[in-house]
Design a protein around this motif. Structure first.
Motif, PDB file in Angstrom:
ATOM      1  N   GLY A 650       0.787  -1.229   0.000  1.00 26.64           N
ATOM      2  CA  GLY A 650       0.000   0.000   0.000  1.00 26.64           C
ATOM      3  C   GLY A 650       0.816   1.274   0.000  1.00 26.64           C
ATOM      4  N   TRP A 651       2.102   1.178   0.261  1.00 29.51           N
ATOM      5  CA  TRP A 651       2.979   2.351   0.228  1.00 29.51           C
ATOM      6  C   TRP A 651       3.571   2.510  -1.169  1.00 29.51           C
ATOM      7  N   SER A 652       3.325   3.671  -1.793  1.00 29.37           N
ATOM      8  CA  SER A 652       3.849   3.965  -3.128  1.00 29.37           C
ATOM      9  C   SER A 652       5.184   4.686  -3.017  1.00 29.37           C
ATOM     10  N   ILE A 653       6.039   4.453  -3.987  1.00 31.94           N
ATOM     11  CA  ILE A 653       7.347   5.109  -4.025  1.00 31.94           C
ATOM     12  C   ILE A 653       7.320   6.174  -5.102  1.00 31.94           C
ATOM     13  N   ASN A 654       7.586   7.439  -4.694  1.00 32.67           N
ATOM     14  CA  ASN A 654       7.645   8.580  -5.625  1.00 32.67           C
ATOM     15  C   ASN A 654       6.410   8.643  -6.517  1.00 32.67           C
ATOM     16  N   SER A 655       5.224   8.672  -5.895  1.00 33.65           N
ATOM     17  CA  SER A 655       3.967   8.644  -6.657  1.00 33.65           C
ATOM     18  C   SER A 655       3.450  10.032  -7.008  1.00 33.65           C
ATOM     19  N   ASN A 656       4.147  11.083  -6.562  1.00 35.42           N
ATOM     20  CA  ASN A 656       3.760  12.469  -6.858  1.00 35.42           C
ATOM     21  C   ASN A 656       2.415  12.862  -6.257  1.00 35.42           C
ATOM     22  N   GLN A 657       2.025  12.218  -5.166  1.00 33.27           N
ATOM     23  CA  GLN A 657       0.820  12.657  -4.473  1.00 33.27           C
ATOM     24  C   GLN A 657       1.027  14.026  -3.840  1.00 33.27           C
ATOM     25  N   LEU A 658       2.251  14.314  -3.495  1.00 39.28           N
ATOM     26  CA  LEU A 658       2.626  15.626  -2.973  1.00 39.28           C
ATOM     27  C   LEU A 658       3.606  16.280  -3.934  1.00 39.28           C
ATOM     28  N   LYS A 659       3.570  17.594  -3.993  1.00 42.42           N
ATOM     29  CA  LYS A 659       4.585  18.319  -4.723  1.00 42.42           C
ATOM     30  C   LYS A 659       5.694  18.677  -3.740  1.00 42.42           C
ATOM     31  N   SER A 660       6.907  18.204  -4.025  1.00 39.27           N
ATOM     32  CA  SER A 660       8.024  18.493  -3.131  1.00 39.27           C
ATOM     33  C   SER A 660       9.327  18.355  -3.884  1.00 39.27           C
ATOM     34  N   ASP A 661      10.390  18.818  -3.249  1.00 38.18           N
ATOM     35  CA  ASP A 661      11.722  18.637  -3.827  1.00 38.18           C
ATOM     36  C   ASP A 661      12.479  17.507  -3.130  1.00 38.18           C
ATOM     37  N   ALA A 662      11.742  16.623  -2.452  1.00 40.46           N
ATOM     38  CA  ALA A 662      12.372  15.517  -1.724  1.00 40.46           C
ATOM     39  C   ALA A 662      13.105  14.594  -2.683  1.00 40.46           C
ATOM     40  N   SER A 663      14.193  14.017  -2.200  1.00 37.60           N
ATOM     41  CA  SER A 663      14.925  13.060  -3.040  1.00 37.60           C
ATOM     42  C   SER A 663      14.152  11.754  -3.178  1.00 37.60           C
ATOM     43  N   GLN A 664      13.419  11.378  -2.129  1.00 39.01           N
ATOM     44  CA  GLN A 664      12.601  10.172  -2.158  1.00 39.01           C
ATOM     45  C   GLN A 664      11.346  10.410  -1.309  1.00 39.01           C
ATOM     46  N   VAL A 665      10.214   9.853  -1.801  1.00 41.59           N
ATOM     47  CA  VAL A 665       8.949   9.983  -1.083  1.00 41.59           C
ATOM     48  C   VAL A 665       8.244   8.635  -1.077  1.00 41.59           C
ATOM     49  N   LEU A 666       7.752   8.239   0.087  1.00 38.22           N
ATOM     50  CA  LEU A 666       6.889   7.066   0.193  1.00 38.22           C
ATOM     51  C   LEU A 666       5.538   7.544   0.706  1.00 38.22           C
ATOM     52  N   SER A 667       4.455   7.144   0.039  1.00 39.41           N
ATOM     53  CA  SER A 667       3.130   7.651   0.374  1.00 39.41           C
ATOM     54  C   SER A 667       2.122   6.524   0.483  1.00 39.41           C
ATOM     55  N   LYS A 668       1.198   6.707   1.426  1.00 32.94           N
ATOM     56  CA  LYS A 668       0.078   5.790   1.594  1.00 32.94           C
ATOM     57  C   LYS A 668      -1.111   6.597   2.088  1.00 32.94           C
ATOM     58  N   SER A 669      -2.056   6.832   1.175  1.00 31.10           N
ATOM     59  CA  SER A 669      -3.220   7.637   1.508  1.00 31.10           C
ATOM     60  C   SER A 669      -2.762   9.011   1.996  1.00 31.10           C
ATOM     61  N   ASP A 670      -3.070   9.363   3.252  1.00 30.09           N
ATOM     62  CA  ASP A 670      -2.723  10.682   3.771  1.00 30.09           C
ATOM     63  C   ASP A 670      -1.342  10.736   4.411  1.00 30.09           C
ATOM     64  N   LYS A 671      -0.628   9.619   4.398  1.00 36.19           N
ATOM     65  CA  LYS A 671       0.650   9.534   5.089  1.00 36.19           C
ATOM     66  C   LYS A 671       1.798   9.583   4.092  1.00 36.19           C
ATOM     67  N   PHE A 675      12.294  12.244   2.272  1.00 37.02           N
ATOM     68  CA  PHE A 675      13.728  12.288   2.556  1.00 37.02           C
ATOM     69  C   PHE A 675      14.368  13.445   1.796  1.00 37.02           C
ATOM     70  N   GLY A 676      15.255  14.187   2.468  1.00 39.08           N
ATOM     71  CA  GLY A 676      15.998  15.267   1.826  1.00 39.08           C
ATOM     72  C   GLY A 676      15.100  16.349   1.263  1.00 39.08           C
ATOM     73  N   VAL A 677      14.100  16.739   2.017  1.00 41.51           N
ATOM     74  CA  VAL A 677      13.110  17.699   1.535  1.00 41.51           C
ATOM     75  C   VAL A 677      13.365  19.081   2.135  1.00 41.51           C
ATOM     76  N   THR A 678      13.179  20.124   1.322  1.00 35.81           N
ATOM     77  CA  THR A 678      13.207  21.507   1.829  1.00 35.81           C
ATOM     78  C   THR A 678      11.881  22.210   1.609  1.00 35.81           C
ATOM     79  N   GLU A 679      11.036  21.633   0.726  1.00 41.87           N
ATOM     80  CA  GLU A 679       9.785  22.318   0.398  1.00 41.87           C
ATOM     81  C   GLU A 679       8.697  21.317   0.037  1.00 41.87           C
ATOM     82  N   VAL A 680       7.500  21.539   0.584  1.00 41.05           N
ATOM     83  CA  VAL A 680       6.340  20.689   0.299  1.00 41.05           C
ATOM     84  C   VAL A 680       5.144  21.587   0.007  1.00 41.05           C
ATOM     85  N   VAL A 681       4.408  21.251  -1.064  1.00 41.59           N
ATOM     86  CA  VAL A 681       3.216  22.008  -1.427  1.00 41.59           C
ATOM     87  C   VAL A 681       2.030  21.060  -1.494  1.00 41.59           C
TER      88      VAL A 681
END
Length: 736
Positions: A650-671, A675-681
């Protein structure tokens, strides 16, 4: 009838009523060292026969020892039924000892086995412990009470006494001391067991029995003389345990009150200084933890039998040793391997059931009972009363309530899902004993993991006498991160006694930044200085994601280029090399090790049937491994190696659910784990961080819950507002 004549005046002049440490008393001298009340009770017109004195001590052993020697026949018959495999083992071990040594061996190197080959230091130490003499005593009963076994025991004991009197024995200062506390202490334990086994046997005469008692008294006197002050380590503890045992069992003699008080006082000091406040034995191994349990158990059990007072602190500390075992256990009731665990070389688990069976005998705690067996180990069977053995037929059991847990003083950190047989557990090693790190391995910030009934990331037990001990003590056989060709353990040296034991003079110093449990993401963060000698700063972050999988982030920074590595223990295939390693087990479960950041290569090494894979990133100044450790229960649940951005339960890797400059993102629903993020939109909000950080966000409607996964403080600002918050490492807060 041979009479012992009581000569008090002579004794006072020569010995000052103190039992000698360098001389074994003659049987005729023993009455001179009895306490006055016992002496008055036994003397008949100033005389005391061998028969009467031996009879008296048989009765005292009947009352005071772990079990009544009069029940040996019955107990041995039950032993043969309960432990049918023991006969083969006893016979093989006994034969090995008989073949190697005569009943009159030398006790100082160099000398040869009976086959002409030289005896080495390791073998001499085991001869001194007299472990296999217990097997020889059992063979007496297995072989219709063949008197040769009693005679062999008597001969070997007398040969040591002769060596003592002639000053022809290995001394402590040379490293292989026959009377060194550990070896002497174990010898006392073993000879006491043999003495009680033989007490009812015709071939073990009254005079033989008293000679053994005299020998035990000399050993105790020597132990007291050489262990006046506290000395850190299990060697002295074993000797003090033996001193206490002799002082309890032979408390009819002078000096024994002093011995008992002294041994219990120093043992309390060992409990205070060597059992950390968190309940773990200071040498940080299960082997030495269990060894200490034995040392204290032998004394506490005898003291209880004789209704002797034991300090409450002493008792509570002993109980805490058992409680600790329940907190470190894998879900299958075994325990991880820590450093110099030596009972079963290359084993990936420790059996703690025997230890907790002893705990249940003493304290009848149902949580101890959860791990306990319905019978004791074959060895400990001989240290329990008949009533205690009966109690094991109806053990009260209660599953532990503890889940994730930390031993902050010792430096072990446990992320535990629960106690069901398929549950997951990961443990981090992040401690360095400052007093005696001799038994520690090169595994700082190393991990072990268990899932689906298997140890999926193992560590291995060792054996001191094996030539590759250094390999299995150092970092290549651990689940750690490395730099270039640097290993954590440095300046390895063997001990001067030549037994094979070796230690590192230099190991990394750890710094635990934090451990956070009972959250959506459980977090451990630590660092160590093991690579500062080559100019590299290092830290490791470990995340338990909803008890589904773990993330390991290894952070390296340097002003120069290096090769950075992770080492993973196990047999792996390269489904999607180099970024996916896979191991599988006989129940169809497995472990996927999936790299989120691109690495360069994987190499495989191995020894002793074990194997490990080394993943590398080459020629860079700074690098972060971000690694998914995903235990899967069956093939269909594995990471899909053909998918560029696979899902993990259920955890997606770099699915672009959030806009960010993170080097890596894992997402599951609202969670979301970033990693290595300075900005989240997201929606109408924008978070800006003061530097590249690692965070967990739980976003529901316009409410944001933020958990720091970062190793230091940082600031977060909600753009469009004047709000700025300082976020501490591992803190958990709401952002409005």
């Amino acid at each position: 009838m041979f009479k012992i004549i009581f000569l008090l005046l002579f004794t006072l002049t020569v010995y000052g009523q103190k039992i000698p440490s360098k001389k074994v008393l003659n049987v005729t001298e023993l009455p001179n060292f009895l306490k006055n009340d016992v002496k008055n009770q036994l003397l008949d017109k100033g005389e005391l026969s061998v028969e009467k004195l031996a009879s008296y001590f048989r009765e005292k052993f009947s009352e005071r020892y772990y079990y009544d020697y009069k029940t040996v026949e019955k107990r041995f018959a039950l032993y043969s039924v309960l432990y049918p495999k023991s006969e083969k083992s006893h016979k093989a071990r006994g034969l090995d000892h008989l073949t190697k040594y005569s009943s009159n061996p030398k006790w100082k190197l160099p000398f040869n086995y009976q086959n002409g080959k030289p005896v080495n230091a390791y073998a001499l130490r085991h001869l001194a412990r007299q472990h296999k003499m217990v097997d020889i005593a059992f063979n007496y009963f297995y072989e219709n009470k063949n008197p040769k076994y009693i005679n062999y025991f008597k001969g070997q004991m007398q040969s040591l006494n002769t060596a003592l009197h002639q000053n022809k024995f290995e001394i402590i200062e040379d490293g292989n001391g026959v009377y060194e506390a550990f070896r002497s202490g174990y010898r006392v334990l073993n000879w006491l067991q043999i003495h009680n086994l033989f007490l009812g046997e015709k071939g073990y005469t009254d005079k033989d029995q008293l000679k053994t008692i005299a020998t035990l008294l000399q050993h105790a006197s020597y132990l007291y003389e050489r262990n006046k002050e506290f000395k850190s380590g299990n060697h002295q503890t074993r000797g003090l345990s033996a001193l206490a045992m002799v002082s309890i069992l032979l408390r009819d003699f002078v000096d024994t009150d002093v011995w008992y008080k002294h041994s219990m006082k120093l043992l309390a000091e060992h409990l205070r200084k060597e059992i950390n406040e968190d309940g773990f034995q200071f040498e940080r191994t299960v082997h030495y933890h269990l060894s200490d349990i034995g040392n204290y158990f032998f004394v506490y059990q005898l003291a209880k039998n004789s209704n002797l007072k034991v300090d409450t602190y002493w008792k509570n500390k002993l109980e805490s040793l058992f409680t600790t075992l329940t907190k470190i256990s894998f879900p299958d009731k075994s325990a991880p391997v820590f450093s110099d665990d030596t009972d079963a070389p290359w084993a990936e688990k420790n059996d703690i059931s025997d230890g907790l069976t002893l705990g249940y005998l003493l304290f009848e705690n149902p949580t101890f009972g959860y791990f306990a067996n319905n019978k004791l180990s074959s060895r400990m069977y001989w240290y329990a009363s008949g009533k205690q053995l009966e109690n094991l037929r109806n053990i009260q059991q209660e599953k532990p309530k503890v889940k994730s847990y930390s031993f902050d003083d010792t430096g072990y950190y446990f992320m535990r899902e629960g106690w069901n047989k398929n549950d997951k557990m990961l443990v981090v090693s992040a401690g360095l004993d400052t007093k005696k790190p001799d038994h520690q391995h090169g595994d700082m910030l190393g991990i072990q993991a268990f899932a689906n009934k298997n140890v999926i990331l193992p560590n291995y037990q060792v054996r001191y006498s094996l030539k590759d001990l250094e390999l299995f003590k150092n970092s290549m056989t651990k689940n750690v991160a490395l730099v270039d060709n640097e290993l954590q353990g440095k300046k390895y040296t063997s001990n001067k006694g030549g037994s094979g034991f070796g230690k590192f003079k230099q190991l990394p110093n750890p710094k635990v930044i934090g451990f956070q449990k009972d959250k959506d993401i459980e977090v451990f963060i630590g660092s160590h200085d093991g690579f500062e000698n080559v100019g590299v700063q290092y830290s490791r972050q470990i995340f338990n994601v909803e008890n589904i999988f773990w993330l390991v982030k290894d952070n390296f920074s340097s002003e120069e280029k290096h090769t950075y590595k992770q080492v993973w223990q196990g047999h792996y295939s390269l489904e999607n090399s180099p970024n996916l390693l896979r191991s599988s087990f006989q129940n169809s479960s497995g472990l996927d090790i999936y790299q989120l950041e691109k690495i360069d290569k994987v190499t495989t090494e191995g020894a002793r049937g074990k194997e490990w894979s080394i993943v590398s990133k080459e020629g860079v100044e700074n690098f972060n491994f971000i690694t998914v450790l995903f235990p899967f229960s069956k093939y269909d649940d594995r990471i899909d190696e053909e998918n560029t951005n696979p899902k993990i339960k259920g955890w997606s890797i770099n699915s672009n659910q959030l806009k960010s400059d993170a080097s890596q993102v894992l997402s599951k629903s609202d969670k979301h784990i970033l990693f290595g993020v300075t900005e989240v939109v997201f929606k109408n909000k924008k978070l800006q961080f003061s530097e590249k950080v690692d965070v967990f966000l739980d976003i529901k409607n316009n409410e944001i819950k933020l958990q720091s996964l970062f190793y230091k403080s940082f600031e977060v600002m909600i753009l469009g507002t004047s709000k700025t918050q300082v976020i501490e490492p591992l803190s958990y807060c709401a952002i409005n």
